[in-house]
Design an enzyme around this catalytic site. Sequence first.
Site, PDB file in Angstrom:
ATOM      1  N   GLU A  55       0.824  -1.206   0.000  1.00 26.26           N
ATOM      2  CA  GLU A  55       0.000   0.000   0.000  1.00 26.26           C
ATOM      3  C   GLU A  55       0.861   1.260   0.000  1.00 26.26           C
ATOM      4  O   GLU A  55       0.561   2.223  -0.703  1.00 26.26           O
ATOM      5  CB  GLU A  55      -0.915   0.003   1.234  1.00 26.26           C
ATOM      6  CG  GLU A  55      -2.048  -0.997   1.180  1.00 26.26           C
ATOM      7  CD  GLU A  55      -3.186  -0.563   0.276  1.00 26.26           C
ATOM      8  OE1 GLU A  55      -3.241   0.628  -0.075  1.00 26.26           O
ATOM      9  OE2 GLU A  55      -4.017  -1.412  -0.077  1.00 26.26           O
ATOM     10  N   ARG A  60      13.089   6.384   7.025  1.00 21.10           N
ATOM     11  CA  ARG A  60      13.618   7.441   7.883  1.00 21.10           C
ATOM     12  C   ARG A  60      15.033   7.101   8.316  1.00 21.10           C
ATOM     13  O   ARG A  60      15.412   5.946   8.467  1.00 21.10           O
ATOM     14  CB  ARG A  60      12.717   7.666   9.100  1.00 21.10           C
ATOM     15  CG  ARG A  60      12.628   6.487  10.060  1.00 21.10           C
ATOM     16  CD  ARG A  60      13.445   6.696  11.315  1.00 21.10           C
ATOM     17  NE  ARG A  60      13.418   5.515  12.173  1.00 21.10           N
ATOM     18  CZ  ARG A  60      14.373   4.605  12.175  1.00 21.10           C
ATOM     19  NH1 ARG A  60      15.397   4.713  11.374  1.00 21.10           N
ATOM     20  NH2 ARG A  60      14.308   3.571  12.998  1.00 21.10           N
ATOM     21  N   SER A  66      18.428  12.233  17.834  1.00 22.34           N
ATOM     22  CA  SER A  66      17.694  11.028  18.219  1.00 22.34           C
ATOM     23  C   SER A  66      18.654   9.885  18.546  1.00 22.34           C
ATOM     24  O   SER A  66      18.446   9.125  19.501  1.00 22.34           O
ATOM     25  CB  SER A  66      16.756  10.617  17.081  1.00 22.34           C
ATOM     26  OG  SER A  66      16.113   9.403  17.371  1.00 22.34           O
ATOM     27  N   ARG A  94       9.545   1.345   6.401  1.00 24.30           N
ATOM     28  CA  ARG A  94       8.249   0.782   6.809  1.00 24.30           C
ATOM     29  C   ARG A  94       7.422   0.495   5.565  1.00 24.30           C
ATOM     30  O   ARG A  94       7.279   1.351   4.688  1.00 24.30           O
ATOM     31  CB  ARG A  94       7.501   1.737   7.723  1.00 24.30           C
ATOM     32  CG  ARG A  94       6.159   1.172   8.229  1.00 24.30           C
ATOM     33  CD  ARG A  94       5.529   2.102   9.245  1.00 24.30           C
ATOM     34  NE  ARG A  94       6.403   2.232  10.406  1.00 24.30           N
ATOM     35  CZ  ARG A  94       6.352   3.265  11.261  1.00 24.30           C
ATOM     36  NH1 ARG A  94       5.500   4.240  11.050  1.00 24.30           N
ATOM     37  NH2 ARG A  94       7.174   3.305  12.292  1.00 24.30           N
ATOM     38  N   LYS A 129       2.942  -8.018  21.116  1.00 25.66           N
ATOM     39  CA  LYS A 129       3.432  -7.520  22.403  1.00 25.66           C
ATOM     40  C   LYS A 129       2.265  -7.452  23.396  1.00 25.66           C
ATOM     41  O   LYS A 129       1.095  -7.412  22.983  1.00 25.66           O
ATOM     42  CB  LYS A 129       4.049  -6.131  22.220  1.00 25.66           C
ATOM     43  CG  LYS A 129       5.398  -6.132  21.502  1.00 25.66           C
ATOM     44  CD  LYS A 129       5.997  -4.739  21.506  1.00 25.66           C
ATOM     45  CE  LYS A 129       7.384  -4.729  20.867  1.00 25.66           C
ATOM     46  NZ  LYS A 129       8.008  -3.384  20.908  1.00 25.66           N
ATOM     47  N   HIS A 137       9.155  -7.221  12.241  1.00 21.83           N
ATOM     48  CA  HIS A 137      10.398  -6.462  12.244  1.00 21.83           C
ATOM     49  C   HIS A 137      11.528  -7.331  11.700  1.00 21.83           C
ATOM     50  O   HIS A 137      11.688  -8.472  12.123  1.00 21.83           O
ATOM     51  CB  HIS A 137      10.766  -6.015  13.665  1.00 21.83           C
ATOM     52  CG  HIS A 137       9.879  -4.941  14.202  1.00 21.83           C
ATOM     53  ND1 HIS A 137      10.244  -4.136  15.265  1.00 21.83           N
ATOM     54  CD2 HIS A 137       8.655  -4.510  13.823  1.00 21.83           C
ATOM     55  CE1 HIS A 137       9.274  -3.280  15.517  1.00 21.83           C
ATOM     56  NE2 HIS A 137       8.292  -3.497  14.659  1.00 21.83           N
ATOM     57  N   GLU A 156      16.624  -1.547   9.395  1.00 25.24           N
ATOM     58  CA  GLU A 156      15.443  -2.147  10.007  1.00 25.24           C
ATOM     59  C   GLU A 156      14.260  -2.014   9.060  1.00 25.24           C
ATOM     60  O   GLU A 156      14.012  -0.939   8.510  1.00 25.24           O
ATOM     61  CB  GLU A 156      15.105  -1.472  11.332  1.00 25.24           C
ATOM     62  CG  GLU A 156      13.896  -2.110  12.011  1.00 25.24           C
ATOM     63  CD  GLU A 156      13.376  -1.329  13.200  1.00 25.24           C
ATOM     64  OE1 GLU A 156      13.176  -1.934  14.265  1.00 25.24           O
ATOM     65  OE2 GLU A 156      13.160  -0.107  13.051  1.00 25.24           O
ATOM     66  N   ALA A 168      -0.588   1.721  15.814  1.00 27.01           N
ATOM     67  CA  ALA A 168       0.740   2.022  16.357  1.00 27.01           C
ATOM     68  C   ALA A 168       1.014   3.526  16.370  1.00 27.01           C
ATOM     69  O   ALA A 168       1.598   4.056  17.322  1.00 27.01           O
ATOM     70  CB  ALA A 168       1.807   1.296  15.546  1.00 27.01           C
ATOM     71  N   GLU A 171      -1.142   5.068  19.136  1.00 21.02           N
ATOM     72  CA  GLU A 171      -0.628   4.636  20.442  1.00 21.02           C
ATOM     73  C   GLU A 171       0.599   5.458  20.831  1.00 21.02           C
ATOM     74  O   GLU A 171       0.759   5.869  21.976  1.00 21.02           O
ATOM     75  CB  GLU A 171      -0.295   3.139  20.386  1.00 21.02           C
ATOM     76  CG  GLU A 171       0.087   2.520  21.721  1.00 21.02           C
ATOM     77  CD  GLU A 171       1.587   2.376  21.895  1.00 21.02           C
ATOM     78  OE1 GLU A 171       2.001   1.842  22.941  1.00 21.02           O
ATOM     79  OE2 GLU A 171       2.348   2.818  21.003  1.00 21.02           O
TER      80      GLU A 171
END
Length: 253
Positions: A55, A60, A66, A94, A129, A137, A156, A168, A171
Site C-alpha cells: 500500500e 527514515r 535522536s 516501513r 506484544k 520487524h 530495520e 501504532a 498509540e
Amino acid sequence: MSNQGNAITMHQLKEAKKELTRFMMKYKFALDEMTTKIEILEEEFSYVHDYNPIESISSRLKTPESLLQKLKRKQIPLNINVIEKNIKDIAGVRINCSFQKDIFAIKEMLESHDDLKVINVKDYISKPKPNGYRSMHMIVEVPVYLSNCREHIPVEIQIRTVAMDFWASLEHKIFYKFEAAVPSQMLDELKKVADQSAALDKQMEALHNQSLRFTTKSDEGDLFKALSIDQEQFKLPNELLQSLSSFQQDDEK
C-alpha cells in the site's frame, strides 16, 4: 580555540564532524538501496501481477539528536565502532500492506534476495506484544559500495497492515504525553482496540479472498488489450500474444 588542557581544537571538531558525516552517509546509502529494492518489487507487482500487496513505503534516518538520546538510554559509549555494533535501527523502512498474508509474502521475498543478509526477525504478529502491538520487524544487512570499499550496513524493516500502522501511530501519540507510567485503564483500552483492529484485518482479508472469485469475462478480456509501463499504454497485437502463447506451450511440453 586553545590547545591547553582538555580543550578541543577546531581541527578536532572538523575531523569529528567528517567522521560522523561519513558514518551517517553509509546508512543513508543503505536506506536508498533498500527503498529502491522495495519500490522495484512494488512496481513489478503493479505491472506483472494481478494484485499489489504494498500500500505504501516510507523511510527514515535517525537524526544525530535522536541517536544521541538512544545511546544515553542504553548507556552506550559515544564511539563509532561501538555504535555500529549495538545500534541496528539507524536506517529504517516501513512497508504498509493491505492484508496480513501480504506481510509474510513480502518477508519471504526479501529473505530470498541473495544480496541481503537477514540478521534478525521479530514476529509481533504471530506473538503480539502485551500492549497489543503487531508488526513484522526485520534487520537486514545491505551491501553499500563506497569509493574504496564495500560495507554491509544494517537496515530495520517494519512490515504492517494499514490497520496495524494506524493503531501504532495513535498509540505512540497517546503515550508521548506520559513521561512516567501510563494509567492501567488506558493500557487495557488500547489492548482492546488492538484486538479489534486485528479482528478487522481478518474480516477484510476474508472478504478480499471471496472477491477474487468474482472476476468477470469482460475484466479478463480487457487484460489483453494493452500493456501499461511507466504510465504509457502500448497496444498489444493479438498476433504477438498468440505467438508467445505457442512458444510457452512448446516449453511446457
